[in-house]
Design a protein around this motif. Structure first.
Motif, PDB file in Angstrom:
ATOM      1  N   THR A 220       0.851  -1.191   0.000  1.00  0.00           N
ATOM      2  CA  THR A 220       0.000   0.000   0.000  1.00  0.00           C
ATOM      3  C   THR A 220       0.885   1.239   0.000  1.00  0.00           C
ATOM      4  O   THR A 220       2.087   1.163   0.279  1.00  0.00           O
ATOM      5  CB  THR A 220      -0.911   0.052   1.241  1.00  0.00           C
ATOM      6  OG1 THR A 220      -0.096   0.155   2.417  1.00  0.00           O
ATOM      7  CG2 THR A 220      -1.795  -1.185   1.321  1.00  0.00           C
ATOM      8  N   LEU A 221       0.263   2.371  -0.301  1.00  0.00           N
ATOM      9  CA  LEU A 221       0.982   3.645  -0.276  1.00  0.00           C
ATOM     10  C   LEU A 221       0.103   4.689   0.391  1.00  0.00           C
ATOM     11  O   LEU A 221      -1.052   4.889  -0.004  1.00  0.00           O
ATOM     12  CB  LEU A 221       1.335   4.102  -1.700  1.00  0.00           C
ATOM     13  CG  LEU A 221       1.953   5.502  -1.826  1.00  0.00           C
ATOM     14  CD1 LEU A 221       3.272   5.582  -1.060  1.00  0.00           C
ATOM     15  CD2 LEU A 221       2.152   5.881  -3.285  1.00  0.00           C
ATOM     16  N   ALA A 222       0.652   5.379   1.388  1.00  0.00           N
ATOM     17  CA  ALA A 222      -0.041   6.475   2.063  1.00  0.00           C
ATOM     18  C   ALA A 222       0.691   7.775   1.753  1.00  0.00           C
ATOM     19  O   ALA A 222       1.921   7.850   1.866  1.00  0.00           O
ATOM     20  CB  ALA A 222      -0.076   6.243   3.568  1.00  0.00           C
ATOM     21  N   LEU A 223      -0.076   8.791   1.345  1.00  0.00           N
ATOM     22  CA  LEU A 223       0.478  10.129   1.123  1.00  0.00           C
ATOM     23  C   LEU A 223       0.368  10.869   2.450  1.00  0.00           C
ATOM     24  O   LEU A 223      -0.732  11.036   2.976  1.00  0.00           O
ATOM     25  CB  LEU A 223      -0.286  10.847   0.016  1.00  0.00           C
ATOM     26  CG  LEU A 223      -0.434  10.065  -1.298  1.00  0.00           C
ATOM     27  CD1 LEU A 223      -1.135  10.909  -2.335  1.00  0.00           C
ATOM     28  CD2 LEU A 223       0.923   9.574  -1.794  1.00  0.00           C
ATOM     29  N   VAL A 224       1.490  11.320   2.983  1.00  0.00           N
ATOM     30  CA  VAL A 224       1.525  11.814   4.356  1.00  0.00           C
ATOM     31  C   VAL A 224       2.170  13.204   4.403  1.00  0.00           C
ATOM     32  O   VAL A 224       2.784  13.663   3.450  1.00  0.00           O
ATOM     33  CB  VAL A 224       2.319  10.845   5.266  1.00  0.00           C
ATOM     34  CG1 VAL A 224       1.680   9.462   5.257  1.00  0.00           C
ATOM     35  CG2 VAL A 224       3.785  10.771   4.847  1.00  0.00           C
ATOM     36  N   ASP A 225       2.012  13.836   5.547  1.00  0.00           N
ATOM     37  CA  ASP A 225       2.762  15.041   5.892  1.00  0.00           C
ATOM     38  C   ASP A 225       3.804  14.628   6.923  1.00  0.00           C
ATOM     39  O   ASP A 225       3.438  14.081   7.969  1.00  0.00           O
ATOM     40  CB  ASP A 225       1.846  16.115   6.478  1.00  0.00           C
ATOM     41  CG  ASP A 225       0.844  16.632   5.461  1.00  0.00           C
ATOM     42  OD1 ASP A 225       1.234  16.852   4.300  1.00  0.00           O
ATOM     43  OD2 ASP A 225      -0.338  16.787   5.835  1.00  0.00           O
ATOM     44  N   PRO A 226       5.092  14.847   6.648  1.00  0.00           N
ATOM     45  CA  PRO A 226       6.120  14.419   7.604  1.00  0.00           C
ATOM     46  C   PRO A 226       5.880  15.001   8.991  1.00  0.00           C
ATOM     47  O   PRO A 226       5.709  16.213   9.148  1.00  0.00           O
ATOM     48  CB  PRO A 226       7.415  14.959   6.982  1.00  0.00           C
ATOM     49  CG  PRO A 226       7.120  15.052   5.512  1.00  0.00           C
ATOM     50  CD  PRO A 226       5.677  15.447   5.433  1.00  0.00           C
TER      51      PRO A 226
END
Length: 270
Positions: free
Chosen positions: A41-47
Motif C-alpha cells: 500500500t501507499l499512504a500520502l503523508v505530511d512528515p
C-alpha cells in the motif's frame, strides 16, 4: 510493505502544497498495478518528524531532498530516483542555481559590495541557501569573515522575511522557490533587488528508501513522467517540464563546491 510518500520541498503556499499532493495522487494511481502485485500500500503523508528522519524511513517510497544532504548525511542511505526539470531560468536538464537578492535600501548592486553587510541563510545543510552562497563569497572573502553578521532562518521564505524586516541585507534563494514567490507571494520580493546568481548545481532530487527494489524505482520514474504528461495544467502550475535521470555522480559535484570554498580559506559562511 506499507509505503509512505511526501513532496515537502516546494510547498511555498497551501495551494502549491495541494498541487504537489495532486501530483502524488496521480503517481499513486499509476503505481497501483505494481503495488497490488506485491500486496503493498501507499499512504500520502505530511512528515511529522524532522525531514532528515523522514528521508531515512525504511518505508519511504518517494520524497524530495536537497542535493547537499544527499551527498552528506544521506550518502549511501537512500536511493536517487530522478530529478525534476523546472521551467525557470537555470532549470534546464534538472539544474538550478540560487538567486542573490538584497534589500534595495542596502544600496548594493553586486555580492562584492555586500562585504560588511548582514546575510540570511536558511539552514546549514542547504545547498541553495548556504553552500552555493559560501561558494560565491569565497573568492571575495580572502580567507576572512565577509559579512558583519549571519542569521539562520530555517527556510527560504523566512530568509526573505528577514530582508523585509531589516534583520538582514542579502540572501541566496533557490531559483525555483524564488519563481514561486514572485508568482504567489510577491510581497516577499517587494523592495528587493537581484544582484546576481550563484553557479549551477543538480536540482533537488527525488529519493526513495534503499528497500525499494529496482523495479519499484522504474515504476516511480514512469509514473512521475506519465503524471506530468497527462496533466499539463498541473505541470504548468508546478513549473514542471518533466524529469531527468541524473546519475548520482552528478551530485558529488556539490562536494567539489564545498571543497573549493574550504581550499580558498572560507570553510564556514561568515
Amino acid at each position: 510493505m506499507n509505503w509512505v510518500a511526501a513532496l515537502p520541498m516546494y510547498n511555498v503556499t497551501p495551494a502549491l502544497a495541494a498541487d504537489w499532493r495532486v501530483l502524488l495522487d496521480h503517481v499513486h494511481r499509476r503505481l497501483r498495478p505494481w503495488l497490488d502485485a506485491r500486496g503493498d500500500t501507499l499512504a500520502l503523508v505530511d512528515p511529522e518528524t524532522s525531514l532528515h528522519d523522514f528521508w531515512l524511513r525504511d518505508d519511504l517510497l518517494l520524497s524530495q531532498t536537497c542535493g547537499y544532504p544527499l551527498v552528506k548525511a544521506l550518502a549511501g542511505r537512500v536511493q536517487l530516483v530522478t530529478t525534476p526539470v523546472f521551467t525557470v531560468d537555470g532549470g534546464a536538464s534538472g539544474n538550478y542555481h540560487s538567486v542573490l537578492v538584497a534589500r534595495a535600501a542596502a544600496n548594493v548592486t553586486s555580492l562584492a559590495q555586500c562585504r560588511g553587510h548582514r546575510a540570511a541563510y536558511n539552514t546549514p545543510d542547504s545547498n541553495s541557501g548556504m553552500n552555493l552562497l559560501r561558494s560565491a563569497v569565497a573568492p571575495l572573502a580572502g580567507g576572512r569573515p565577509f559579512f558583519a553578521s549571519m542569521i539562520e532562518t530555517g527556510g527560504h521564505l523566512a530568509s526573505l522575511q528577514a530582508l523585509q524586516d531589516n534583520r538582514a541585507d542579502v540572501a541566496a534563494i533557490d531559483c525555483v522557490s524564488f519563481a514561486f514567490v514572485l508568482g504567489h507571494l510577491p510581497h516577499l520580493a517587494s523592495g528587493l533587488v537581484q544582484i546576481g546568481t550563484t553557479q549551477s548545481a543538480p536540482g533537488l532530487p527525488l529519493i526513495a528508501s534503499k528497500r525499494v527494489p529496482a523495479e519499484g524505482i522504474e515504476a516511480l520514474v514512469g509514473a512521475l513522467a506519465d503524471a506530468v504528461a497527462h496533466d499539463r495544467p498541473l505541470a504548468k502550475r508546478l513549473k514542471l517540464d518533466g524529469f531527468a535521470r541524473r546519475p548520482l555522480a552528478d551530485y558529488t559535484g556539490i562536494l567539489d563546491i564545498e571543497t573549493d570554498a574550504v581550499e580558498r580559506g572560507y570553510p564556514r559562511l561568515a
